[in-house]
Design a protein around this motif. Structure first.
Motif: not given
Length: 428
Positions: A157-182
């Motif tokens: 169902a999920r198909g071939e492997e695909h990874s997100r760029a590290i910079d995109d992951v970093i940006a999302e985590i920093n955004s979540l942290h700025s919203q109060g996620i710990n």
């Protein structure tokens, strides 16, 4: 427009809902927890077992029954594997297969002619669905799987492997942290395969997150045991990486594992668990076990049961084998009867509870930094009971005076007494 998001299944599905929530809000729409208020409902379905397929169909029908005016968008593994059937369910307006999940928001708004700019729009990612009132968030870093375990329909169902760029992951985590996620929980279909398509690897991702974000707690989702490189557990010496791993074993019998096309023998699995436990005190290993795989003899079952008992786990997800059309295991001979599956499942559930309580007992009288969730109940004595999780993912409770707020705080607690669903603790 108000949009209601619903999911069944894995943490990856939850992470995808988080992403869609951010994207809808970036286009000026709002997320509602109330189904009745929604003009659009998006369902992320599941098909990991036949029971999950049944629940996905029931959820789609119930959503339409309870809010027939809302546009209904269905995605996920059930919708991907059974697209024609899902599209014909009453009320379904749009099917978005897993291969198009990254475009779900655009497809939903344009193909349903809803892409109109509202009078007031919000900043992208200002408030996400799950971060509001939540202390942790799932972050999807990878999709797809190169392996073909004989029982698994998800890889189809999920198909071939695909990874997100590290910079995109970093940006999302920093955004979540700025919203109060710990706490960020890193998820993927085949998390250990992260980076195989972008010249990277999971260790690099973890090290970069720890270096370039300040989020207090990082947790890893389910990992296939054969993907852990040498020295992997050294990463957990960083106290921000939580000492808990979900490593799917599936069976404690090597002959069953061969029929499953699993790539980790029981001896290798035991070595990994020993490494983790010797390096990090009270490291919590949880797992998945499939009961009643085709051809599972009484001897293989007993071998598996004894192995699980000897190794010990903090928690076990137990699945009775469910034939999935399109998988090799569905055509294997010597399918196990439902009666025998139930019998073995009951036996394993009893063992799992014993092992869980043994692990809890090992943690009593220790100190732990607990991430506390929102208050859940006011007690008769006027105190408020909060629940939270230790770094090694034990659920704890603490009763505090009404004027004290613990929500979304990381506070030291002493684990004192075991109850059926939690560990009683006091702040220190």
């Amino acid at each position: 427009m108000q949009i209601h998001l619903k999911t069944l299944g894995c943490r990856l599905n939850e992470a995808e809902l988080e992403t869609w929530a951010q994207a809808f809000q970036a286009k000026g729409h709002s997320i509602t927890r109330q189904l009745d208020d929604a003009q659009m409902v998006v369902i992320n379905s599941c098909a990991v077992t036949q029971d999950a397929v049944k629940k996905s169909k029931q959820l789609i029908r119930r959503i339409h029954r309870d809010n027939p005016q809302a546009k209904l968008v269905v995605s996920g593994c059930y919708a991907t594997l059974n697209e024609t059937e899902a599209a014909q369910l009453m009320g379904v307006d749009l099917i978005v297969g897993n291969q198009d999940k990254n475009q779900l928001v655009e497809k939903a708004l344009t193909e349903l002619n809803l892409d109109s700019m509202p009078a007031m729009s919000t900043e992208p990612g200002e408030i996400s669905l799950f971060s509001r009132g939540r202390q942790r968030a799932f972050v999807k870093v990878q999709d797809g799987c190169r392996y073909r375990c004989t029982f698994c329909i998800v890889t189809v169902a999920r198909g071939e492997e695909h990874s997100r760029a590290i910079d995109d992951v970093i940006a999302e985590i920093n955004s979540l942290h700025s919203q109060g996620i710990n706490e960020a929980i890193i998820t993927g279909v085949h998390l250990g395969g992260y980076g195989s398509d972008i010249n990277s690897h999971l260790v690099e991702l973890i090290e970069t997150i720890l270096e370039k974000t300040q989020i207090p707690r990082l947790r890893l989702g389910s990992l296939e045991p054969w993907e852990l490189p040498p020295g992997f557990f050294e990463l957990f010496k960083n106290p921000r990486l939580m000492p808990h791993l979900h490593l799917p074993l599936q069976s404690g019998s090597n002959s069953v594992l061969r029929r499953m096309a699993r790539r980790c023998k029981t001896e290798e699995f035991a070595d990994m668990v020993q490494q983790a436990r010797s390096l990090i005190p009270n490291f919590n290993i949880t797992t998945d076990i499939i009961v009643g795989f085709p051809g599972e003899t009484e001897q293989e079952w007993q071998e598996s049961f004894d192995y699980i008992q000897k190794l010990g786990f903090g928690h076990i997800h137990i699945f009775s084998y469910s034939p999935r059309e399109g998988t090799k295991a569905a055509g294997l001979p010597d399918q196990i009867s439902q009666t025998l599956k139930k019998q073995r499942s009951k036996q394993l559930h009893e063992l799992a509870e014993t092992l869980k309580q043994d692990f809890v007992a090992e943690n009593l009288n220790s100190l732990a930094n607990v991430l506390w969730e929102g208050q859940t109940e006011v007690l008769d004595n006027g105190k408020i009971r909060y629940f939270g999780y230790t770094p090694n993912y034990l659920r704890v409770a603490c009763d505090v005076p009404g004027e004290v707020s613990l929500e979304n705080q990381i506070r030291h607690a002493k684990l004192q007494a075991a109850h059926s669903q939690f560990i009683e603790s006091i702040l220190v």
